[in-house]
Motif scaffolding. Structure first.
Motif, PDB file in Angstrom:
ATOM      1  N   PRO A  60       0.820  -1.228   0.000  1.00 38.16           N
ATOM      2  CA  PRO A  60       0.000   0.000   0.000  1.00 38.16           C
ATOM      3  C   PRO A  60       0.843   1.263   0.000  1.00 38.16           C
ATOM      4  CG  PRO A  60      -0.073  -1.067   2.144  1.00 38.16           C
ATOM      5  CD  PRO A  60       0.615  -2.028   1.218  1.00 38.16           C
ATOM      6  N   ALA A  63       2.299   1.860  -3.552  1.00 39.84           N
ATOM      7  CA  ALA A  63       1.264   2.325  -4.481  1.00 39.84           C
ATOM      8  C   ALA A  63       0.913   3.783  -4.225  1.00 39.84           C
ATOM      9  CB  ALA A  63       0.019   1.440  -4.345  1.00 39.84           C
ATOM     10  N   LEU A  64       0.847   4.186  -2.948  1.00 41.52           N
ATOM     11  CA  LEU A  64       0.539   5.578  -2.637  1.00 41.52           C
ATOM     12  C   LEU A  64       1.664   6.507  -3.078  1.00 41.52           C
ATOM     13  CD1 LEU A  64      -1.266   7.698  -1.359  1.00 41.52           C
ATOM     14  CD2 LEU A  64      -0.254   7.148   0.868  1.00 41.52           C
ATOM     15  N   LEU A  67       1.459   6.998  -6.692  1.00 38.89           N
ATOM     16  CA  LEU A  67       0.368   7.906  -7.066  1.00 38.89           C
ATOM     17  C   LEU A  67       0.787   9.362  -6.872  1.00 38.89           C
ATOM     18  CD1 LEU A  67      -2.608   8.490  -7.801  1.00 38.89           C
ATOM     19  CD2 LEU A  67      -3.162   8.161  -5.376  1.00 38.89           C
ATOM     20  N   SER A 104       3.777   2.572   4.375  1.00 36.61           N
ATOM     21  CA  SER A 104       2.934   1.430   4.754  1.00 36.61           C
ATOM     22  C   SER A 104       2.844   1.298   6.268  1.00 36.61           C
ATOM     23  CB  SER A 104       3.495   0.137   4.149  1.00 36.61           C
ATOM     24  OG  SER A 104       3.383   0.138   2.743  1.00 36.61           O
ATOM     25  N   LEU A 134      -6.975  -1.684  -0.946  1.00 37.19           N
ATOM     26  CA  LEU A 134      -6.339  -0.360  -0.958  1.00 37.19           C
ATOM     27  C   LEU A 134      -5.133  -0.350  -1.886  1.00 37.19           C
ATOM     28  CD1 LEU A 134      -6.141   2.518   0.253  1.00 37.19           C
ATOM     29  CD2 LEU A 134      -4.715   1.536   2.061  1.00 37.19           C
ATOM     30  N   SER A 135      -4.305  -1.389  -1.810  1.00 36.88           N
ATOM     31  CA  SER A 135      -3.113  -1.456  -2.656  1.00 36.88           C
ATOM     32  C   SER A 135      -3.500  -1.505  -4.132  1.00 36.88           C
ATOM     33  CB  SER A 135      -2.281  -2.685  -2.294  1.00 36.88           C
ATOM     34  OG  SER A 135      -1.893  -2.658  -0.936  1.00 36.88           O
ATOM     35  N   LEU A 138      -5.013   2.017  -5.242  1.00 33.37           N
ATOM     36  CA  LEU A 138      -3.970   3.041  -5.369  1.00 33.37           C
ATOM     37  C   LEU A 138      -3.062   2.759  -6.555  1.00 33.37           C
ATOM     38  CD1 LEU A 138      -2.980   3.557  -1.619  1.00 33.37           C
ATOM     39  CD2 LEU A 138      -4.293   5.117  -3.067  1.00 33.37           C
ATOM     40  N   LEU A 141      -4.885   3.824  -9.776  1.00 33.64           N
ATOM     41  CA  LEU A 141      -4.875   5.283  -9.907  1.00 33.64           C
ATOM     42  C   LEU A 141      -3.483   5.802 -10.246  1.00 33.64           C
ATOM     43  CD1 LEU A 141      -7.166   6.289  -6.906  1.00 33.64           C
ATOM     44  CD2 LEU A 141      -7.751   6.264  -9.332  1.00 33.64           C
ATOM     45  N   ALA A 142      -2.457   5.189  -9.629  1.00 38.45           N
ATOM     46  CA  ALA A 142      -1.080   5.606  -9.920  1.00 38.45           C
ATOM     47  C   ALA A 142      -0.722   5.309 -11.373  1.00 38.45           C
ATOM     48  CB  ALA A 142      -0.119   4.893  -8.977  1.00 38.45           C
TER      49      ALA A 142
END
Length: 338
Positions: A60, A63-64, A67, A104, A134-135, A138, A141-142
């Motif tokens: 997660p 991935a954030l 993004l 994370s 969530l992972s 994200l 979207l990334a």
């Protein structure tokens, strides 16, 4: 007539910036690990730990970070940059990996609070499902944000550079140098595997079974307090007994319930003067799983400060069950009137 060069094959296709391999790997890993951990007998085992840790502690956050920073920065320009330059040009791969772990670790407690505040209960299944979802969300979207940038300003894994370095290491130098390079690569992989096994595989002291007694509070929640104290002989009151299997394998148990009249022995410990067997349960619990049942306690003898004890054994119980020969035991003190 066209001829495909060796460089125009799989390596070229993987190196194209239009293909976000890192984010694709995050999505695939999240889905596969969730499916694997959902299988009976996997959660709570060394395999489950090895699969679950990267999902919880890296996916997660990476991935954030992807993004927030979709751009690319050359490795040789990574040092001495200002925050504005980082926002404009992005992060290098090592920075993304380091921030992935850090973000994370910071995000998981927040996710746990969100789950606890939701209608769903905070269980390993809901946590894993939330982290995987969530992972995946994200990462998608990334990928969308990254693909909207010009091709020369997108972050992409340096697949071609890695391949060229490996090919040079294996094709240049003497046969002895090439053999040493291969041996070094094997040694590094073996070292990582050994460290991962040491972390994931629990020692003998980490194999255990936990037992708990629970009662229902005014809101209907099960809590490990406010147990029923006063009983009447022949009348039943509920008490919930719970086993959690941390043995690393599927285990069969016997739970013997006894009501005991005890006194203090000369050595200071309890001495059983009289006992009555109330019930026996024989659950089989998978690795990492929990068994719970409601026991309607019906006392068959009277007295004050009687010990209601639950004796847990692996397999069949002995002929004379007691707290001394039980694998695990838990008890509460009760008063029983006629």
């Amino acid at each position: 007539m066209s001829h495909e060069t060796p460089d125009g094959t799989l390596v070229d296709r993987l190196a194209r910036p239009a293909l976000p391999l890192d984010l694709l790997a995050v999505v695939c890993y999240a889905v596969v690990s969730l499916l694997l951990l959902s299988q009976p007998g996997v959660y709570g085992t060394p395999l489950g730990v090895a699969v679950g840790l990267p999902l919880v502690l890296f996916a997660p956050g990476y991935a954030l970070v992807s993004l927030l920073f979709p751009g690319a920065t050359p490795d040789d320009a990574a040092s001495g940059r200002t925050l504005t330059e980082v926002r404009q040009h992005g992060l290098v791969g090592t920075e993304r990996a380091a921030l992935g772990f850090g973000v994370s670790v910071a995000a998981i407690p927040i996710l746990g609070v969100a789950i606890a505040a939701s209608p769903w209960s905070l269980t390993p299944a809901t946590v894993l499902l939330s982290v995987a979802g969530l992972s995946t969300g994200l990462a998608v979207l990334a990928a969308v944000r990254r693909l909207r940038r010009p091709a020369d300003r997108r972050f992409a894994l340096p697949v071609r550079s890695w391949f060229d370095r490996a090919r040079r290491a294996l094709s240049t130098g003497s046969p002895l140098d090439r053999a040493l390079n291969v041996g070094l690569a094997i040694a590094v992989v073996a070292a990582f595997a050994a460290v991962g096994y040491a972390v994931a595989a629990p020692g003998d002291s980490q194999h255990f079974t936990s037992v708990a007694l629970l009662s229902q509070d005014d809101t209907g929640e099960l809590v490990a307090e406010d147990y029923p104290r006063n009983f009447t002989r022949g009348e039943s009151r509920p008490l919930v007994v719970q086993l959690t299997n941390h043995e690393g394998r599927r285990t069969s148990y016997s739970v013997v319930v006894e009501l005991q009249r005890v006194e203090q022995a000369a050595d200071g410990g309890p001495k059983v003067l009289e006992d009555r067997k109330l019930a026996t349960f024989t659950p089989t619990v998978g690795a990492g799983e929990r068994w719970r049942t409601t026991h309607e306690v019906t006392p068959t003898m009277t007295g004050e400060d009687l010990r209601l004890v639950y004796l847990v054994y692996k397999g069949e119980p002995p002929a004379n069950p007691s707290a001394d020969n039980a694998y695990r035991h838990v008890h509460v003190w009760v008063d029983v009137t006629a």
